[in-house]
Design a protein around this motif. Structure first.
Motif, PDB file in Angstrom:
ATOM      1  N   ARG A  45      21.954  -0.914  38.335  1.00  0.00           N
ATOM      2  CA  ARG A  45      21.353  -1.237  39.633  1.00  0.00           C
ATOM      3  C   ARG A  45      19.878  -0.831  39.672  1.00  0.00           C
ATOM      4  N   LYS A  46      19.524   0.161  38.871  1.00  0.00           N
ATOM      5  CA  LYS A  46      18.117   0.579  38.879  1.00  0.00           C
ATOM      6  C   LYS A  46      17.240  -0.435  38.153  1.00  0.00           C
ATOM      7  N   ARG A  49      16.735  -2.973  40.716  1.00  0.00           N
ATOM      8  CA  ARG A  49      15.711  -2.511  41.655  1.00  0.00           C
ATOM      9  C   ARG A  49      14.313  -2.749  41.081  1.00  0.00           C
ATOM     10  N   HIS A 218      24.693  -5.118  44.573  1.00  0.00           N
ATOM     11  CA  HIS A 218      23.391  -4.510  44.858  1.00  0.00           C
ATOM     12  C   HIS A 218      22.334  -5.569  45.151  1.00  0.00           C
ATOM     13  N   LYS A 221      22.998  -6.727  48.709  1.00  0.00           N
ATOM     14  CA  LYS A 221      22.627  -5.729  49.720  1.00  0.00           C
ATOM     15  C   LYS A 221      21.124  -5.524  49.821  1.00  0.00           C
ATOM     16  N   HIS A 222      20.405  -5.859  48.757  1.00  0.00           N
ATOM     17  CA  HIS A 222      18.980  -5.508  48.678  1.00  0.00           C
ATOM     18  C   HIS A 222      18.181  -6.142  49.821  1.00  0.00           C
ATOM     19  N   MET A 223      17.496  -5.309  50.585  1.00  0.00           N
ATOM     20  CA  MET A 223      16.765  -5.802  51.757  1.00  0.00           C
ATOM     21  C   MET A 223      15.514  -6.585  51.371  1.00  0.00           C
TER      22      MET A 223
END
Lengths: 290, 296
Positions: A45-46, A49, A218, A221-223
């Protein structure tokens, strides 16, 4: 007798090829021998990101380039892919065990890039409209990029589902976070080498390999992800995307088609309306003299 | 004038130690507590030529309630502005714990005559600045005119009265760690309540090694005299990860008693939003977007 130097398949984030920050990798098998064919980075997930961060940073520059320039860059990708044809055919054959289909796939991918390059300064004209209104306004609607778009690449064939989504999304001015096919990740990362050498600014396309079940929640969900594009019929997945995506009103685009061989069919897998899936419409009311 | 610094700085050792301390993994509840502590230590800063009363008022609102609608997030420590904005900030922060800090003494270069520096300091204190951030005359310091620099700091400190004095060393212009240590001692001996790395206007601003050098100077000065001096790194600290690294370095160099906004501050503006985004991420499990945080 020399030892063959095997390629390390890494991720593609912000124009660079890092390993997963988690240090993990997985193996994909040779379909004939069932022995491991290659090690592939297993993104975390990083990494996701970082990819979104890179895409966000690249968005203002990419979306404000002229349509003509975006077309040039897509065409350049086709050129570079053309010059590396044999390598791609060989690599895809290794994954699928079918050299004949591999060739068709690579040739279609090249042509498809050229085809979308041509649309770069035309789709606005067919998707945009001038709207009749009964007031003294000039009222028009124009397509704008969605922004940072997550693309879940279908697990069929290998290169063509990726290119078929990448080209319309890129030409529309979006920046991309692509989750490559879990079954056929090799050509996705080799294609990243094409992107990296075709004047595509860093961060415009980011490609992650890994397990979809781990990454998709993820992404959903990521805004800071504006849209997610999915091809397939997994209704539970679509539900997850829509529910989690609702927090920032993500545009969730889910297409059941194409499937299998249809990816190679120009009638079924390329259309200016595919660009339409990667734009938001903006309508402007412009006052005119009474 | 000789500055007694008791020792020189081991450049390689400092950089290694700073690098080693920045590798710590801080997660979950510890991270949340660290982020909240960091927020409470921010000197929310706007030092631009285009600053307006409107912008300062907006910044003050953010200082009081960094995350609108969430009272578990503490206020920041202070708002740091140019002298002309002090009264605006004072009014906007009335009745809150948030302090007003003003830069003074010919910020950012410090190249104005001493009487004007003193006058400027007195004026910002009169207008209500609780804290004064002064700059040292780096040209004089590098030329070895330590007495001049020391006298200036002492006189500005006198002009501050009850307001706290932060002395900006502008470490990016001091060339060596030895100079940073020397300037730190010089400022502390002349009466600084805080020493601060930089103006934010130089090419190189706060770095972890420079901060470590200054923290060790504070520690050694404290051992020698028993007097506690505060520390404020400023400029270039933009991410939560960096902020937590600074807190680790403070904790490991000076211990818990410096881990409060009475003794440690971050000079920052963009850092605030990153801290808030990380905090929200920990609370919701969603990576955040700048679209949903106020622009400052």
């Amino acid at each position: 007798m020399r030892a063959e130097i095997l390629k390390t398949y890494k991720l593609f984030i912000n124009g660079q090829f890092p390993r997963s920050e988690s240090g993990r990798y997985f193996q994909i098998p040779n379909p004939k021998t069932k022995k491991p064919l290659a090690n592939v980075s297993q993104a975390s997930r990083k990494d996701l990101r970082d990819a979104v961060q890179a895409a966000r940073k690249a968005l203002p520059g990419w979306s404000s380039k002229t349509a003509y320039n975006r077309g040039q860059i897509l065409y350049r990708m086709a050129e570079v892919l053309e010059s590396r044809k044999p390598e791609f055919i060989d690599e895809i054959s290794k994954m699928t065990g079918n050299p004949k289909k591999a060739e068709k796939e690579v040739l279609t991918a090249i042509d498809r890039l050229v085809w979308y390059a041509g649309w770069s300064d035309k789709y606005q004209q067919i998707l945009g409209t001038v709207n009749p209104v009964a007031l003294p306004y000039f009222n028009f609607t124009l397509p704008e990029p969605q922004g940072v778009v997550g693309i879940l690449v279908a697990d069929e064939l290998s290169l063509i589902p990726l290119v078929s989504k990448l080209a319309p999304a890129m030409v529309a001015g979006n920046t991309l976070v692509m989750i490559a096919s879990e079954k056929f990740p090799l050509s996705a990362i080799t294609f990243a080498e094409v992107i990296a050498t075709s004047d595509v600014p860093a961060g415009v396309v980011n490609i992650l390999t890994g397990f979809k079940n781990e990454l998709i929640p993820h992404l959903a969900k990521h805004m800071d992800v504006n849209a997610v594009n999915y091809t397939g019929t997994d209704q539970a997945l679509v539900k997850l995307l829509q529910e989690e995506g609702s927090a920032n009103v993500k545009r969730i685009i889910a297409h059941p088609e194409p499937k299998g061989e249809a990816w190679l069919d120009n009638q079924k897998a390329q259309s200016p309306y595919w660009i339409n899936s990667f734009v938001e419409m903006k309508t402007t009311w412009h006052p005119i003299g009474v | 004038m000789q500055i007694s610094t008791s020792s020189t700085v081991d450049q390689v050792g400092i950089e290694e130690r700073a690098a080693a301390l920045s590798k710590r993994s801080i997660k979950k509840q510890t991270k949340i507590e660290g982020i909240k502590l960091a927020i409470s230590m921010i000197d929310l800063t706007t030092l631009e030529g285009k600053d307006s009363p409107g912008k300062v008022q907006a910044l003050c609102q953010k200082a009081i309630h960094p995350l609108e609608g969430n009272s578990s997030v503490p206020s920041v420590a202070a708002v740091c502005v140019y002298p002309n904005m002090v009264s605006v900030a004072k009014k906007a922060l009335k009745g809150t714990n948030v302090k007003v800090a003003s830069v003074a003494t010919g910020f950012p270069s410090g190249l104005t005559p001493l009487p004007i520096k003193i006058e400027e300091t007195k004026r910002v204190v009169e207008m209500g600045a609780d804290e004064v951030d002064m700059v040292i005359d780096r040209g004089a310091f590098l030329a070895g005119e330590y007495q001049k620099v020391s006298d200036e700091i002492a006189q500005v400190k006198e002009a501050c009265g009850k307001s706290h004095l932060k002395v900006i060393l502008e470490t990016g212009e001091l060339e060596t760690y030895d100079n940073v240590r020397k300037a730190s001692f010089l400022a502390m001996q002349a009466g600084a309540d805080f020493i601060k790395t930089s103006t934010g206007k130089a090419a190189v601003n706060a770095t972890l090694p420079v901060t470590l050098v200054m923290l060790e100077a504070i520690r050694d000065y404290w051992y020698q005299t028993g007097k506690m001096v505060g520390m404020k790194p400023a400029g270039g600290i933009r991410t939560s990860k960096q902020a937590l690294q600074y807190l680790v370095v403070v904790k490991e160099t000076l211990g818990d008693r410096w881990l409060s906004n009475d003794w440690f501050r971050f000079g920052a503006s963009t850092l605030t939003n990153d801290l808030l985004m990380q905090l929200t991420k920990e609370a919701t499990g969603r990576y955040q977007s700048l679209d949903y945080f106020t622009i400052d």
